[in-house]
Design an enzyme around this catalytic site. Structure first.
Site, PDB file in Angstrom:
ATOM      1  N   GLY A  66       3.410  10.347   1.164  1.00  0.00           N
ATOM      2  CA  GLY A  66       4.848  10.355   1.424  1.00  0.00           C
ATOM      3  C   GLY A  66       5.480   9.030   1.770  1.00  0.00           C
ATOM      4  O   GLY A  66       6.704   8.948   1.880  1.00  0.00           O
ATOM      5  N   VAL A  67       4.696   7.969   1.953  1.00  0.00           N
ATOM      6  CA  VAL A  67       5.259   6.688   2.364  1.00  0.00           C
ATOM      7  C   VAL A  67       4.702   5.541   1.524  1.00  0.00           C
ATOM      8  O   VAL A  67       3.629   5.645   0.945  1.00  0.00           O
ATOM      9  CB  VAL A  67       4.975   6.390   3.861  1.00  0.00           C
ATOM     10  CG1 VAL A  67       5.601   7.455   4.747  1.00  0.00           C
ATOM     11  CG2 VAL A  67       3.482   6.274   4.123  1.00  0.00           C
ATOM     12  N   ASN A  68       5.456   4.463   1.480  1.00  0.00           N
ATOM     13  CA  ASN A  68       4.997   3.208   0.896  1.00  0.00           C
ATOM     14  C   ASN A  68       5.120   2.104   1.936  1.00  0.00           C
ATOM     15  O   ASN A  68       5.958   2.184   2.845  1.00  0.00           O
ATOM     16  CB  ASN A  68       5.825   2.834  -0.337  1.00  0.00           C
ATOM     17  CG  ASN A  68       5.424   3.628  -1.568  1.00  0.00           C
ATOM     18  OD1 ASN A  68       4.495   4.435  -1.528  1.00  0.00           O
ATOM     19  ND2 ASN A  68       6.134   3.424  -2.667  1.00  0.00           N
ATOM     20  N   VAL A  69       4.307   1.059   1.792  1.00  0.00           N
ATOM     21  CA  VAL A  69       4.365  -0.105   2.676  1.00  0.00           C
ATOM     22  C   VAL A  69       4.626  -1.330   1.818  1.00  0.00           C
ATOM     23  O   VAL A  69       3.947  -1.543   0.804  1.00  0.00           O
ATOM     24  CB  VAL A  69       3.061  -0.283   3.483  1.00  0.00           C
ATOM     25  CG1 VAL A  69       3.187  -1.486   4.415  1.00  0.00           C
ATOM     26  CG2 VAL A  69       2.748   0.976   4.291  1.00  0.00           C
ATOM     27  N   ASP A 116      -5.654  10.576  12.646  1.00  0.00           N
ATOM     28  CA  ASP A 116      -5.726  10.396  11.189  1.00  0.00           C
ATOM     29  C   ASP A 116      -6.562   9.163  10.852  1.00  0.00           C
ATOM     30  O   ASP A 116      -6.145   8.311  10.063  1.00  0.00           O
ATOM     31  CB  ASP A 116      -4.327  10.273  10.587  1.00  0.00           C
ATOM     32  CG  ASP A 116      -4.322  10.496   9.067  1.00  0.00           C
ATOM     33  OD1 ASP A 116      -5.318  11.043   8.542  1.00  0.00           O
ATOM     34  OD2 ASP A 116      -3.341  10.110   8.413  1.00  0.00           O
ATOM     35  N   GLY A 118       0.832  -1.190   0.000  1.00  0.00           N
ATOM     36  CA  GLY A 118       0.000   0.000   0.000  1.00  0.00           C
ATOM     37  C   GLY A 118       0.868   1.241   0.000  1.00  0.00           C
ATOM     38  O   GLY A 118       2.097   1.173   0.048  1.00  0.00           O
ATOM     39  N   LYS A 178       7.445  -0.307   6.383  1.00  0.00           N
ATOM     40  CA  LYS A 178       7.005   1.054   6.053  1.00  0.00           C
ATOM     41  C   LYS A 178       8.218   1.965   5.973  1.00  0.00           C
ATOM     42  O   LYS A 178       9.049   1.986   6.880  1.00  0.00           O
ATOM     43  CB  LYS A 178       6.032   1.559   7.115  1.00  0.00           C
ATOM     44  CG  LYS A 178       5.442   2.938   6.853  1.00  0.00           C
ATOM     45  CD  LYS A 178       4.413   3.269   7.928  1.00  0.00           C
ATOM     46  CE  LYS A 178       3.733   4.592   7.676  1.00  0.00           C
ATOM     47  NZ  LYS A 178       2.711   4.887   8.708  1.00  0.00           N
TER      48      LYS A 178
END
Length: 326
Positions: free
Chosen positions: A35-38, A164, A31, A58
């Site tokens: 700003g981030v990917n997993v 969030d 996913g 992550k």
């Protein structure tokens, strides 16, 4: 396409188990977010032959690192903050911390987490594409039961505001066997009264994602409490019925690009769009009827999205309403 990098070396690992994290292009993407990917990390068996469960890794996305060094540092700081928070949290409905690895001479950390099957957001996107209709009531109830239990623990024991809540930050194992809350990089501490006083604590800042924000956040009130999370939970209920993010019907109908890190989500580093009805209860889709199995769910939707925080239920009341035996 980028050239695959060599596996990271010289990692400072804050866990007893050795961890080698391959370069991002060598791992399957689970996913992505702002700003981030997993990524999916399959771990080799123990010397005894015992199979070990996979981890989710992550880290700041390559695109962010490549195009904006300042933002890369911001997102990496959030990963470090998330690691500090998660290692202290112990609850079955909160994603498990596994390790955090640091590479010499590199600002990017790798946070290893418990790996779940998918996210609620991904499930809802698939249902929308397949025109499958609202999520079954039993699955919504299971999700709400698990997440309200996690929120009650956060708000009353850990004294944290998640900050969030949205469908992509709820992980799902199997066929809704269990749901877990994730992504604590922008969580905020609650005082002993369960509130955040921004005037007394000017260093604190609510980030979140605007589409899911409560009205008191949009209005930039000086004091908020745990009910801000409850409003966001109400908007997640909306998602399970409408299959789209709240207020997204007002966004341009453009295709999403993975490199854009979720184009439906306004970047929390950009100013609010004043033309959007953030912080309001979105109207439910017309031209469909819900079975009576959804009655409690719809009651919770309206209660959670009350404009006045005092008129929203706390997480424990939500949990009790779903688990009480008739």
């Amino acid at each position: 396409m980028e050239t695959p990098r060599k596996p990271l070396r010289n990692l400072h690992l804050e866990v007893n188990t050795p961890l080698q994290v391959p370069a991002s292009p060598l791992m399957k993407t689970l996913g992505y977010g702002t700003g981030v990917n997993v990524y999916f990390l399959e771990r080799s068996p123990k010397p005894s032959g015992q199979i070990r469960s996979p981890w989710a890794i992550k880290r700041v996305s390559q695109r962010t690192r490549r195009t904006n060094g300042e933002n890369s540092k911001i997102f990496n700081d959030r990963i470090r903050k998330e690691a500090e928070i998660l290692r202290k949290l112990k609850h079955p409905n909160i994603v498990g911390f596994r390790a955090i690895a640091k590479k010499d001479n590199d600002e990017v950390d790798s946070l290893a987490l418990e790996c779940c099957s998918t996210s609620l957001g991904s499930i809802l996107e698939e249902r929308l594409e397949e025109d499958a209709g609202p999520l079954p009531a039993k699955d919504i109830r299971k999700m709400l039961t698990d997440i309200s239990s996690a929120l009650n623990y956060l708000h009353t024991e850990a004294m944290l505001l998640h900050g969030d809540l949205k469908s992509h930050n709820i992980l799902v194992k199997g066929e809704f066997e269990i749901c877990k809350l994730c992504d604590f990089g922008v969580s905020l501490p609650l005082n002993k009264e369960g509130k955040i006083d921004f005037k007394e604590n000017p260093e604190l800042r609510y980030v979140g994602t605007e589409l899911w924000c409560a009205p008191e956040i949009i209005e930039d009130e000086e004091v908020i409490d745990s009910k801000a999370d409850i409003f966001s939970l109400g908007l997640i209920i909306y998602e399970t019925i409408a299959l789209i993010p709240p207020h997204s019907q007002r966004l341009d109908d453009t295709e999403k690009d993975e490199d854009e890190e979720n184009s439906l989500e306004q970047s929390d580093l950009e100013p609010l769009d004043a033309t959007m009805p953030y912080g309001t209860r979105p109207p439910l889709p017309q031209a469909f009827e819900l079975h009576e199995d959804y009655n409690v769910i719809m009651e919770l939707f309206y209660l959670c999205t009350n404009e006045d925080p005092k008129h929203r239920p706390c997480a424990k009341i939500i949990y009790d309403s779903l688990t009480i035996k008739s």
